[in-house]
Design a protein around this motif. Structure first.
Motif, mmCIF file in Angstrom:
data_model
loop_
_atom_site.group_PDB
_atom_site.id
_atom_site.type_symbol
_atom_site.label_atom_id
_atom_site.label_comp_id
_atom_site.label_asym_id
_atom_site.label_seq_id
_atom_site.Cartn_x
_atom_site.Cartn_y
_atom_site.Cartn_z
ATOM 1 N N SER A 1 12.956 -30.579 -68.203
ATOM 2 C CA SER A 1 13.911 -29.565 -68.657
ATOM 3 C C SER A 1 13.217 -28.206 -68.748
ATOM 4 O O SER A 1 12.054 -28.115 -69.135
ATOM 5 C CB SER A 1 14.479 -29.956 -70.012
ATOM 6 O OG SER A 1 15.310 -28.938 -70.526
ATOM 7 N N ALA B 1 9.908 -24.360 -67.093
ATOM 8 C CA ALA B 1 10.651 -23.416 -66.259
ATOM 9 C C ALA B 1 9.711 -22.452 -65.560
ATOM 10 O O ALA B 1 9.926 -22.082 -64.406
ATOM 11 C CB ALA B 1 11.660 -22.654 -67.117
ATOM 12 N N LYS C 1 6.091 -22.891 -70.318
ATOM 13 C CA LYS C 1 7.251 -23.770 -70.236
ATOM 14 C C LYS C 1 7.343 -24.378 -68.833
ATOM 15 O O LYS C 1 6.804 -23.846 -67.865
ATOM 16 C CB LYS C 1 8.523 -22.975 -70.546
ATOM 17 C CG LYS C 1 8.556 -22.339 -71.928
ATOM 18 C CD LYS C 1 8.777 -23.378 -73.018
ATOM 19 C CE LYS C 1 8.953 -22.719 -74.377
ATOM 20 N NZ LYS C 1 9.164 -23.713 -75.452
ATOM 21 N N SER D 1 7.981 -27.731 -73.016
ATOM 22 C CA SER D 1 6.631 -27.258 -72.724
ATOM 23 C C SER D 1 5.999 -28.110 -71.642
ATOM 24 O O SER D 1 6.392 -29.266 -71.420
ATOM 25 C CB SER D 1 5.768 -27.294 -73.988
ATOM 26 O OG SER D 1 6.310 -26.466 -74.987
ATOM 27 N N THR E 1 13.305 -25.812 -70.803
ATOM 28 C CA THR E 1 12.868 -25.384 -72.131
ATOM 29 C C THR E 1 11.722 -26.216 -72.682
ATOM 30 O O THR E 1 11.149 -25.877 -73.717
ATOM 31 C CB THR E 1 14.045 -25.444 -73.103
ATOM 32 O OG1 THR E 1 14.575 -26.770 -73.114
ATOM 33 C CG2 THR E 1 15.141 -24.470 -72.682
ATOM 34 N N ASN F 1 19.129 -21.022 -64.397
ATOM 35 C CA ASN F 1 18.856 -21.652 -65.692
ATOM 36 C C ASN F 1 17.367 -21.628 -66.010
ATOM 37 O O ASN F 1 16.971 -21.502 -67.177
ATOM 38 C CB ASN F 1 19.363 -23.087 -65.677
ATOM 39 C CG ASN F 1 20.862 -23.183 -65.455
ATOM 40 O OD1 ASN F 1 21.373 -22.750 -64.431
ATOM 41 N ND2 ASN F 1 21.587 -23.758 -66.408
ATOM 42 N N SER F 2 16.531 -21.743 -64.981
ATOM 43 C CA SER F 2 15.082 -21.661 -65.198
ATOM 44 C C SER F 2 14.644 -20.212 -65.398
ATOM 45 O O SER F 2 13.738 -19.941 -66.193
ATOM 46 C CB SER F 2 14.344 -22.274 -64.007
ATOM 47 O OG SER F 2 14.631 -23.656 -63.879
ATOM 48 N N PRO G 1 12.955 -13.982 -69.764
ATOM 49 C CA PRO G 1 14.079 -13.646 -70.650
ATOM 50 C C PRO G 1 14.699 -12.289 -70.361
ATOM 51 O O PRO G 1 15.871 -12.069 -70.689
ATOM 52 C CB PRO G 1 13.428 -13.675 -72.045
ATOM 53 C CG PRO G 1 12.210 -14.535 -71.890
ATOM 54 C CD PRO G 1 11.719 -14.300 -70.508
ATOM 55 N N VAL H 1 14.841 -18.873 -68.950
ATOM 56 C CA VAL H 1 13.762 -19.302 -69.833
ATOM 57 C C VAL H 1 12.435 -18.674 -69.424
ATOM 58 O O VAL H 1 11.678 -18.195 -70.269
ATOM 59 C CB VAL H 1 13.651 -20.843 -69.828
ATOM 60 C CG1 VAL H 1 12.501 -21.301 -70.719
ATOM 61 C CG2 VAL H 1 14.957 -21.472 -70.271
#
Length: 527
Positions: free
Chosen positions: A235, A249, A247, A239, A237, A134-135, A141, A138
């Motif tokens: 999270s 992430a 981010k 900043s 996403t 999931n990280s 990509p 982000v």
């Protein structure tokens, strides 16, 4: 804590362990808050203290230490992850901070946490359903399509109610623990020892010792590579909460990858020392680092040691070392972290006839040839010195073994004659057609692979290799056609080589140009 108490004797034991874990949790939480407040970039601890994932990780780490101290066998790691609804990537974020802010931990427990962190980094964080993916979606990509194609994303963190309901459901299937066995383990003071223990020894006073030791002042000193936990647990996403355009992430992935590289560097050095090729340590590490940065998909659903073994073998091939996969695996077996599944069962993705995705597990050599070399070939080629010829390219293709026929009289005519490959044995090979040659790899590319000369099958003995080759050579059940097929060379090619126009026969006997091939005896050096 996931301890399903099926008997009344278990309840006091579980409550005591719960109290110990709670004390340790609050002690480390206070130390972390003090350290975070000293950071000039952190003005408000509310985002961190309101992050449920952070608290679950801290509780999981505290409970794991307490259970390890009491040698609990029914809830061994990674059972604590399921009981808290965390993934391996989540827990890897807190272990270093836990040790840093609780320096009074005994050495044995620090080693235990270090062992757990290695397990998380080497394979568990790369498994399907890890929050690492999931990280990565982000932070990088470009990996999103492959992650979604393989279905690696983690589900949302379950609520505490769902975890309790799931544990109660599983507890119904657990057999009750005999009370007689528990009564036999009672000590003289009437303190009932839990049957969930591996050995009989006095209860550890870990939490009591820690609570009596004042927190060390140096634990609040910020390290050079220290990063605020708010950005680590936020999270993916969101900043960066402490400044910067990246981010959260990216912060988490960067920290995780730096730990991976540190662990890989130690294991690469140890393995190269065992193989007595310490000079290749830097090359292997650079290849591994490039793979992690540019070919991250090779780590998906795999063990980092699998990439280390393949990187080491690839560097050995490029460096012209006489090092086989068997030698590498045999030395790897002596490493403390070695498990047979690393070189016997490597995850490989394949596509079925319907276009759907399938998976299989192969040995390390098959993975190296089918997956590793096509992806890492550019990195291996870069290791070849500029201007230096590859060992396979140094051989003169026109050189001949004594006893082999000379070149044909017509230089433009394709040479289809068999060539002798041994000066002492009557063994000949026939050249391949050009159409088949084009489909083959170049000599420099072919040298990267694990070839049949190394083993006809993974981990097969040399005697079995020779037996397999002899069976192929001695196979005489089918009749060998010794007639020459002149259709391999068209009449136009022969006419062009003689300088005659197309359509005009070069000779009444076209076989005259190949008269040296029609001899029944072995061709001599002067033919």
């Amino acid at each position: 804590m996931g301890l399903n108490c099926t008997n009344a004797f278990d309840i006091p034991w579980a409550e005591a362990r719960k109290m110990e874990a709670s004390k340790l949790y609050y002690r480390v939480l206070e130390a972390i808050c003090r350290a975070e407040s000293l950071n000039t970039n952190v003005n408000n601890l509310t985002p961190l203290l309101s992050n449920e994932r952070f608290h679950r990780c801290l509780i999981a780490c505290s409970a794991e230490l307490v259970l390890a101290t009491h040698k609990t066998v029914i809830m061994m790691f990674p059972a604590v992850l399921e009981s808290t609804g965390l993934t391996a990537f989540d827990l890897s974020k807190i272990i270093e901070n836990f040790v840093r802010h609780e320096e009074s931990l005994p050495r044995e427990l620090k080693r235990h946490l270090n062992s757990l962190e290695e397990q998380l980094l080497e394979s568990m964080a790369w498994e399907k359903g890890s929050s690492l993916y999931n990280s990565l979606v982000v932070a990088r990509p470009s990996l999103a399509s492959e992650i979604n194609r393989l279905g690696l994303l983690a589900e949302s963190m379950p609520s505490l109610d769902d975890i309790v309901a799931r544990q109660n459901f599983h507890a119904e299937d657990l057999p009750a623990t005999p009370s007689k066995k528990r009564a036999a383990d009672s000590d003289e003071n009437g303190d009932s020892r839990s049957p969930k223990r591996l050995c009989i020894e006095p209860r550890s006073t870990l939490v009591d010792q820690i609570s009596q030791t004042p927190p060390a002042k140096q634990s609040y000193t910020l390290k050079a590579k220290w990063r605020p936990l708010q950005s680590t647990f936020a999270s993916p996403t969101v900043s960066n909460l402490v400044g910067g355009n990246e981010k959260c992430a990216e912060v988490g992935v960067h920290i995780f990858f730096s730990k991976i590289l540190k662990l890989a560097a130690i294991r690469i050095r140890n393995l190269c020392e065992r193989l007595r090729h310490v000079e290749q340590t830097e090359h292997v590490y650079n290849i591994f680092k490039q793979i992690l940065d540019q070919q991250t998909t090779l780590f998906f659903n795999r063990h980092i040691d699998q990439l280390i073994l393949c990187s080491l073998y690839g560097v050995a091939k490029v460096s012209q070392l006489t090092l086989t996969f068997k030698e590498i695996v045999n030395n790897y077996k002596r490493e403390q972290q070695c498990i047979p599944e690393v070189f016997r069962s490597v995850f490989v993705v394949n596509t079925n006839h319907n276009g759907g995705l399938g998976s299989r597990h192969v040995d390390i050599i098959v993975f190296y040839n089918e997956v590793f070399v096509p992806a890492v070939k550019p990195f291996l080629v870069a290791l070849i010195p500029s201007g230096g010829a590859h060992p396979d390219n140094k051989k003169n293709p026109n050189s001949q073994i004594p006893g082999s026929p000379k070149s044909p009289p017509f230089s433009n005519l394709p040479d289809m004659s068999p060539k002798k490959v041994s000066s002492s044995h009557n063994v000949y090979i026939s050249p391949l057609r050009q159409t088949k040659k084009d489909a083959l790899l170049s000599p420099s590319s072919r040298s990267f692979y694990a070839c049949i000369g190394e083993s006809t099958h993974a981990y097969q003995s040399p005697s079995e290799d020779l037996a397999a080759i002899n069976n192929c050579l001695n196979y005489t059940s089918r009749r060998i056609n010794t007639r020459i097929n002149f259709d391999m060379v068209s009449d136009s090619v022969v006419a062009g080589s003689l300088g005659q126009p197309h359509g005009v026969p070069a000779s009444s006997d076209p076989a005259g140009s190949f008269s040296f091939l029609s001899r029944k005896d072995n061709p001599g050096p002067d033919s």
